[in-house]
Design a protein around this motif. Structure first.
Motif, PDB file in Angstrom:
ATOM      1  N   HIS A  61      37.468  26.037  33.030  1.00 40.03           N
ATOM      2  CA  HIS A  61      38.425  24.929  32.985  1.00 40.03           C
ATOM      3  C   HIS A  61      37.706  23.586  33.043  1.00 40.03           C
ATOM      4  O   HIS A  61      38.017  22.665  32.288  1.00 40.03           O
ATOM      5  CB  HIS A  61      39.417  25.051  34.145  1.00 40.03           C
ATOM      6  CG  HIS A  61      40.466  23.992  34.150  1.00 40.03           C
ATOM      7  ND1 HIS A  61      40.330  22.814  34.864  1.00 40.03           N
ATOM      8  CD2 HIS A  61      41.666  23.902  33.507  1.00 40.03           C
ATOM      9  CE1 HIS A  61      41.397  22.074  34.670  1.00 40.03           C
ATOM     10  NE2 HIS A  61      42.223  22.694  33.864  1.00 40.03           N
ATOM     11  N   ALA A  62      36.731  23.455  33.933  1.00 38.35           N
ATOM     12  CA  ALA A  62      35.986  22.198  34.057  1.00 38.35           C
ATOM     13  C   ALA A  62      35.197  21.884  32.806  1.00 38.35           C
ATOM     14  O   ALA A  62      34.992  20.713  32.470  1.00 38.35           O
ATOM     15  CB  ALA A  62      35.060  22.256  35.271  1.00 38.35           C
ATOM     16  N   GLU A  63      34.741  22.920  32.103  1.00 34.34           N
ATOM     17  CA  GLU A  63      33.957  22.718  30.883  1.00 34.34           C
ATOM     18  C   GLU A  63      34.834  22.435  29.673  1.00 34.34           C
ATOM     19  O   GLU A  63      34.328  22.233  28.566  1.00 34.34           O
ATOM     20  CB  GLU A  63      33.084  23.949  30.603  1.00 34.34           C
ATOM     21  CG  GLU A  63      31.948  24.133  31.591  1.00 34.34           C
ATOM     22  CD  GLU A  63      30.899  23.048  31.463  1.00 34.34           C
ATOM     23  OE1 GLU A  63      30.751  22.489  30.352  1.00 34.34           O
ATOM     24  OE2 GLU A  63      30.221  22.762  32.461  1.00 34.34           O
ATOM     25  N   GLY A  64      36.158  22.453  29.857  1.00 37.73           N
ATOM     26  CA  GLY A  64      37.055  22.167  28.752  1.00 37.73           C
ATOM     27  C   GLY A  64      37.279  23.330  27.806  1.00 37.73           C
ATOM     28  O   GLY A  64      37.832  23.147  26.714  1.00 37.73           O
ATOM     29  N   GLU A 126      28.982  11.416  28.869  1.00 43.11           N
ATOM     30  CA  GLU A 126      30.156  10.945  28.143  1.00 43.11           C
ATOM     31  C   GLU A 126      31.100  12.102  27.829  1.00 43.11           C
ATOM     32  O   GLU A 126      32.328  11.960  27.882  1.00 43.11           O
ATOM     33  CB  GLU A 126      29.735  10.247  26.844  1.00 43.11           C
ATOM     34  CG  GLU A 126      29.077   8.894  27.044  1.00 43.11           C
ATOM     35  CD  GLU A 126      27.657   8.999  27.570  1.00 43.11           C
ATOM     36  OE1 GLU A 126      27.063  10.106  27.462  1.00 43.11           O
ATOM     37  OE2 GLU A 126      27.152   8.004  28.097  1.00 43.11           O
ATOM     38  N   GLU A 127      30.535  13.261  27.506  1.00 42.73           N
ATOM     39  CA  GLU A 127      31.374  14.418  27.198  1.00 42.73           C
ATOM     40  C   GLU A 127      32.144  14.868  28.429  1.00 42.73           C
ATOM     41  O   GLU A 127      33.321  15.228  28.356  1.00 42.73           O
ATOM     42  CB  GLU A 127      30.522  15.568  26.669  1.00 42.73           C
ATOM     43  CG  GLU A 127      31.360  16.792  26.300  1.00 42.73           C
ATOM     44  CD  GLU A 127      30.512  17.965  25.863  1.00 42.73           C
ATOM     45  OE1 GLU A 127      31.050  19.072  25.790  1.00 42.73           O
ATOM     46  OE2 GLU A 127      29.307  17.760  25.616  1.00 42.73           O
ATOM     47  N   VAL A 128      31.461  14.847  29.578  1.00 43.29           N
ATOM     48  CA  VAL A 128      32.144  15.218  30.817  1.00 43.29           C
ATOM     49  C   VAL A 128      33.283  14.249  31.107  1.00 43.29           C
ATOM     50  O   VAL A 128      34.397  14.638  31.456  1.00 43.29           O
ATOM     51  CB  VAL A 128      31.152  15.252  31.994  1.00 43.29           C
ATOM     52  CG1 VAL A 128      31.877  15.458  33.308  1.00 43.29           C
ATOM     53  CG2 VAL A 128      30.120  16.361  31.791  1.00 43.29           C
ATOM     54  N   LEU A 129      33.015  12.951  30.955  1.00 42.70           N
ATOM     55  CA  LEU A 129      34.036  11.937  31.216  1.00 42.70           C
ATOM     56  C   LEU A 129      35.251  12.115  30.312  1.00 42.70           C
ATOM     57  O   LEU A 129      36.384  11.830  30.708  1.00 42.70           O
ATOM     58  CB  LEU A 129      33.450  10.540  31.030  1.00 42.70           C
ATOM     59  CG  LEU A 129      32.472  10.065  32.112  1.00 42.70           C
ATOM     60  CD1 LEU A 129      31.787   8.777  31.674  1.00 42.70           C
ATOM     61  CD2 LEU A 129      33.199   9.853  33.431  1.00 42.70           C
ATOM     62  N   SER A 130      35.028  12.618  29.110  1.00 44.33           N
ATOM     63  CA  SER A 130      36.128  12.766  28.162  1.00 44.33           C
ATOM     64  C   SER A 130      37.122  13.826  28.596  1.00 44.33           C
ATOM     65  O   SER A 130      38.256  13.860  28.102  1.00 44.33           O
ATOM     66  CB  SER A 130      35.581  13.115  26.768  1.00 44.33           C
ATOM     67  OG  SER A 130      35.059  14.437  26.745  1.00 44.33           O
ATOM     68  N   ARG A 131      36.725  14.716  29.510  1.00 42.85           N
ATOM     69  CA  ARG A 131      37.638  15.775  29.953  1.00 42.85           C
ATOM     70  C   ARG A 131      38.527  15.337  31.106  1.00 42.85           C
ATOM     71  O   ARG A 131      39.449  16.042  31.490  1.00 42.85           O
ATOM     72  CB  ARG A 131      36.850  17.012  30.401  1.00 42.85           C
ATOM     73  CG  ARG A 131      35.919  17.566  29.349  1.00 42.85           C
ATOM     74  CD  ARG A 131      35.228  18.819  29.875  1.00 42.85           C
ATOM     75  NE  ARG A 131      33.973  18.987  29.177  1.00 42.85           N
ATOM     76  CZ  ARG A 131      32.802  19.114  29.768  1.00 42.85           C
ATOM     77  NH1 ARG A 131      32.730  19.121  31.084  1.00 42.85           N
ATOM     78  NH2 ARG A 131      31.702  19.242  29.078  1.00 42.85           N
TER      79      ARG A 131
END
Length: 298
Positions: A61-64, A126-131
């Motif tokens: 879930h955290a990894e999108g 940035e990818e983490v922030l996008s989730r």
């Protein structure tokens, strides 16, 4: 089934006198868990055995890669035999729902993690922030400071393996009124949070609105990220946050507290969710009005 602790022999040394005493000791278990999705390896993480399904759900879930429990058709341990001849439970096989991102859109990136790292599988910050769901929806939740003061002890009371080993982190999910919903332990602080989020996903509770997540150590970036993606409005840590954790909490609209060691705590973000009022249980009957709490603003 795999256990969370094990016994070993150790020598207790008196550093002043040099006296040595042989004794038994209890250690927290750390073993690898390999996650396979539809027969393909996705990641290997070091963890304390127990609640592995919740750990996998929270991580995905955290990894999108997972939007809800319906994206997973089945999960099962593939038992193998270790050097001692006993079965191990270090491979978790996951069957994804056809058409889900987990089934067909897994990004090509290294996912190998350790018990100390929660975001090293990600391509970029940035990818983490996008989730992150920004701002975190909190339904107007407010947490009384006297309730907050009791949460670290309530979490510690739920740490059964820590009492035997002294070697595990913990995460506990509470209601705003201080009721413990779920507590999990692990050698990795991010694993403990993943297990709590995975519990919430299994129970159909995501997003975790109106809750307080308490962690036994520091509040690093990955813990704030996991909490924010799960919709947790309040994160309280017994130790310090990092600068990036504070920045993310503010951007995501979360409340972040550090050094929660009664009678004090540091408020780094979202102080509007904290109320200072009469102690829990103090009656306002007969006054004609309810308590008038004071908000802690940041």
């Amino acid at each position: 089934m795999a256990t969370a602790s094990t016994r070993t022999r150790t020598t207790r040394l008196d550093l002043d006198t040099g006296a040595a005493t042989e004794r038994a000791d209890t250690l927290a278990v750390e073993e690898p868990l390999q996650l396979e999705v539809d027969g393909e390896q996705l990641t290997v993480t070091m963890r304390t055995p127990g609640h592995d399904v919740e750990l996998a759900l929270g991580f995905l879930h955290a990894e999108g890669l997972l939007r809800g429990r319906e994206d997973v058709v089945a999960m099962r341990h593939c038992t193998d035999t270790g050097p001692d001849g006993q079965p191990t439970y270090n491979l978790l096989q996951i069957s994804a729902r056809p058409g889900s991102r987990l089934a067909g859109d897994r990004v090509a990136r290294p996912f190998t993690t350790t018990s100390a790292c929660g975001v090293c599988g990600s391509v970029s910050v940035e990818e983490v922030l996008s989730r992150v769901r920004a701002p975190v929806h909190d339904d107007g939740v407010r947490v009384r400071t006297d309730v907050l003061a009791g949460l670290p002890d309530a979490l510690r009371a739920a740490q059964s393996t820590f009492e035997r080993t002294g070697g595990l982190h913990a995460a506990g999910l509470f209601t705003a009124e201080g009721e413990l919903l779920c507590a999990r332990e692990d050698v990795g602080r991010h694993n403990a949070v993943d297990k709590v989020v995975g519990w919430g996903l299994r129970e159909g509770r995501l997003p975790l609105r109106g809750t307080v997540l308490v962690v036994s150590g520091r509040a690093s970036f990955e813990l704030v990220q996991k909490a924010a993606v799960a919709g947790v409005p309040v994160l309280a840590a017994v130790s310090a946050p990092s600068s990036l954790a504070v920045s993310l909490a503010r951007e995501a609209g979360m409340t972040l507290l550090g050094f929660v060691r009664p009678p004090r705590a540091n408020v780094y973000a979202g102080g509007h969710r904290l109320d200072v009022g009469p102690p829990t249980g103090e009656s306002t009957a007969g006054t004609g009005v309810g308590p008038r709490p004071t908000s802690v603003l940041t």
